[in-house]
Design a protein around this motif. Sequence first.
Motif, PDB file in Angstrom:
ATOM      1  N   ALA A 107       0.831  -1.206   0.000  1.00 54.90           N
ATOM      2  CA  ALA A 107       0.000   0.000   0.000  1.00 54.90           C
ATOM      3  C   ALA A 107       0.858   1.246   0.000  1.00 54.90           C
ATOM      4  CB  ALA A 107      -0.942   0.004   1.212  1.00 54.90           C
ATOM      5  N   MET A 108       0.286   2.304  -0.604  1.00 58.84           N
ATOM      6  CA  MET A 108       0.942   3.606  -0.697  1.00 58.84           C
ATOM      7  C   MET A 108      -0.086   4.676  -0.357  1.00 58.84           C
ATOM      8  SD  MET A 108       2.489   2.731  -4.460  1.00 58.84           S
ATOM      9  CE  MET A 108       3.105   4.394  -4.773  1.00 58.84           C
ATOM     10  N   GLY A 109       0.382   5.798   0.200  1.00 57.07           N
ATOM     11  CA  GLY A 109      -0.563   6.864   0.485  1.00 57.07           C
ATOM     12  C   GLY A 109      -0.158   7.734   1.651  1.00 57.07           C
ATOM     13  N   LEU A 218      -3.909   5.409  -2.391  1.00 52.00           N
ATOM     14  CA  LEU A 218      -4.851   6.509  -2.147  1.00 52.00           C
ATOM     15  C   LEU A 218      -4.042   7.740  -1.807  1.00 52.00           C
ATOM     16  CD1 LEU A 218      -7.646   7.757  -1.650  1.00 52.00           C
ATOM     17  CD2 LEU A 218      -7.574   6.816   0.670  1.00 52.00           C
ATOM     18  N   ILE A 219      -4.169   8.795  -2.606  1.00 54.10           N
ATOM     19  CA  ILE A 219      -3.366  10.003  -2.407  1.00 54.10           C
ATOM     20  C   ILE A 219      -4.127  11.215  -2.935  1.00 54.10           C
ATOM     21  CG2 ILE A 219      -2.149   9.934  -4.611  1.00 54.10           C
ATOM     22  CD1 ILE A 219      -0.503  10.692  -1.198  1.00 54.10           C
ATOM     23  N   GLY A 220      -3.838  12.383  -2.369  1.00 56.56           N
ATOM     24  CA  GLY A 220      -4.408  13.623  -2.883  1.00 56.56           C
ATOM     25  C   GLY A 220      -5.175  14.445  -1.871  1.00 56.56           C
ATOM     26  N   HIS A 240      -1.766  16.697 -10.297  1.00 53.77           N
ATOM     27  CA  HIS A 240      -2.184  15.423  -9.695  1.00 53.77           C
ATOM     28  C   HIS A 240      -2.043  14.299 -10.718  1.00 53.77           C
ATOM     29  CE1 HIS A 240      -4.388  12.714  -7.059  1.00 53.77           C
ATOM     30  NE2 HIS A 240      -5.267  12.455  -8.022  1.00 53.77           N
ATOM     31  N   LEU A 241      -2.494  14.553 -11.920  1.00 48.22           N
ATOM     32  CA  LEU A 241      -2.365  13.569 -12.996  1.00 48.22           C
ATOM     33  C   LEU A 241      -0.900  13.239 -13.254  1.00 48.22           C
ATOM     34  CD1 LEU A 241      -3.319  11.896 -15.427  1.00 48.22           C
ATOM     35  CD2 LEU A 241      -3.348  14.018 -16.765  1.00 48.22           C
ATOM     36  N   LYS A 242      -0.073  14.248 -13.341  1.00 43.86           N
ATOM     37  CA  LYS A 242       1.344  14.049 -13.636  1.00 43.86           C
ATOM     38  C   LYS A 242       2.017  13.173 -12.579  1.00 43.86           C
ATOM     39  CE  LYS A 242       5.674  16.635 -14.282  1.00 43.86           C
ATOM     40  NZ  LYS A 242       6.284  18.003 -14.313  1.00 43.86           N
ATOM     41  N   GLN A 243       1.706  13.426 -11.309  1.00 41.28           N
ATOM     42  CA  GLN A 243       2.378  12.711 -10.225  1.00 41.28           C
ATOM     43  C   GLN A 243       1.915  11.262 -10.120  1.00 41.28           C
ATOM     44  OE1 GLN A 243       4.859  14.017  -8.929  1.00 41.28           O
ATOM     45  NE2 GLN A 243       4.639  16.219  -8.648  1.00 41.28           N
ATOM     46  N   TYR A 311      -9.557  16.230  -9.734  1.00 38.83           N
ATOM     47  CA  TYR A 311      -8.706  15.079  -9.421  1.00 38.83           C
ATOM     48  C   TYR A 311      -9.381  13.783  -9.867  1.00 38.83           C
ATOM     49  CZ  TYR A 311      -5.274  17.530  -6.437  1.00 38.83           C
ATOM     50  OH  TYR A 311      -4.264  18.334  -5.974  1.00 38.83           O
ATOM     51  N   ARG A 312     -10.661  13.671  -9.582  1.00 38.74           N
ATOM     52  CA  ARG A 312     -11.385  12.464  -9.961  1.00 38.74           C
ATOM     53  C   ARG A 312     -11.471  12.309 -11.477  1.00 38.74           C
ATOM     54  NH1 ARG A 312     -16.464  12.704  -5.633  1.00 38.74           N
ATOM     55  NH2 ARG A 312     -15.325  11.836  -3.857  1.00 38.74           N
ATOM     56  N   LYS A 313     -11.659  13.419 -12.154  1.00 44.52           N
ATOM     57  CA  LYS A 313     -11.760  13.384 -13.616  1.00 44.52           C
ATOM     58  C   LYS A 313     -10.472  12.861 -14.240  1.00 44.52           C
ATOM     59  CE  LYS A 313     -12.929  16.376 -17.571  1.00 44.52           C
ATOM     60  NZ  LYS A 313     -11.680  16.296 -18.341  1.00 44.52           N
TER      61      LYS A 313
END
Length: 434
Positions: A107-109, A218-220, A240-243, A311-313
């Motif tokens: 897991a990451m976040g 899960l991040i952001g 956000h997309l780039k990362q 972010y969701r988009k």
Amino acid sequence: MARGRGWMTTAWCLLLLCTAVNPQSRRKDSSLLTFLVGESVMAVDSLTKMITNAFTSGESRSTRAIMGQHQMSNRERFMCDTKGYRSMTPPTSVHRLMPGDIDVVAAMGDSLTAGNGAFATNLAQLFLNDRGISWSIGGQGDWRSYLTLPNILKEFNPRLTGYSLGKAYSYSKMARLNVAVAGAIDDDILYQAQVLVKRMRNDPAVDMKNHWKVITMLIGANDICIFLCTDPVRHHSDMHLKQIRAALDYLQQNVPRTLVNLVLVPDIMSLGHMRNKPQVCEIMHALECPCLFGANAASKAQLVNATIHGYRKVERELIESGRYDTRDDFTVVLQEYTEIAVTDDMKDSNGYATMDLSLFSVDCFHLSQRGNAYAANALWNNMLEPVGFKAKHWAPEFQTVKCPTADSPYIFTNKNSRDYLSRGTDTRWTLGSG
């Protein structure tokens, strides 16, 4: 004892400040300050509990009753039939991956994955990482006491590895393959991916080439809560997309035989529309999520709401693009149960819901152990729901538990969901009951 708790509160506030202003501390979670404060808080907390238990009784039971999940007896059988859902020989395609085929979890976040304060009874204990009961990666006990994704998967494959145990920071051996760090933001997620790959390669229990792995990311939330209102360009949805793309690309290049659960950015806005929040929670919300609950919050609400949707988009567009569907041994699936935190039936005539305090830690922001159980149940269900038919909210633990069936034995991916639905199969799946 009161002095000890006061010291822990001071230490917690110090670390919270350092985490917010120092990217290196937040990113590595292994700086000298983090190590010393973390270990000291854990030591004082243990000593406080020993002294308390010497003069009182039932504290842990009362805490468990308030913040813990519904308990199952040892005689209770798991809700799903687990036989026949591990392949005779490991599959070569991620699109034919059954629950029992999963050998490794990771897991990451941020703090939501680190398990911050899941059993906290005071603000200082929010700093404690209850990784062993974290929804996506905790493996402490079993599902009867702690419903987590690993504890579900262990029913299908008792040899599962990678899960966290006990209270542990990301640098601890007990954290295992949980590399989440409290306070992490988008900028940190590629670094976490690199740390995770290194740990997997160095773990003798992990066969990088042959083991099937599930990684949950899960991040952001911290970008939106803490930094968006002061630097909206750096924390825009494009960044956000780039990362997250950089992190997922790195995992695709370095971790074969992997399914990544990318969990949709949660419904933070709903916390502002809940009644029954204690005064301490109002204060903590302003400290932990100033962009939404701090000074001049009303003027920032539109920006926060637009950014959550942004972010969701980009998360949806990235996964739907097919970028991670080019190989049979790797894919990324968007799990969407975090989209709606408050369903319509929970709202009053004014559109407000009453906060269920049993789901949250003492700050009404981080999850209690019961909240982690809710999240684990919902994540598991999402994994067994075809893309396009995933539930977008959570429900009480054990209320609905999806099970693999002979007709749909595999964890759903973008590709096998299309194949499954093209057969015209009834989209009502077998449900377990708790």
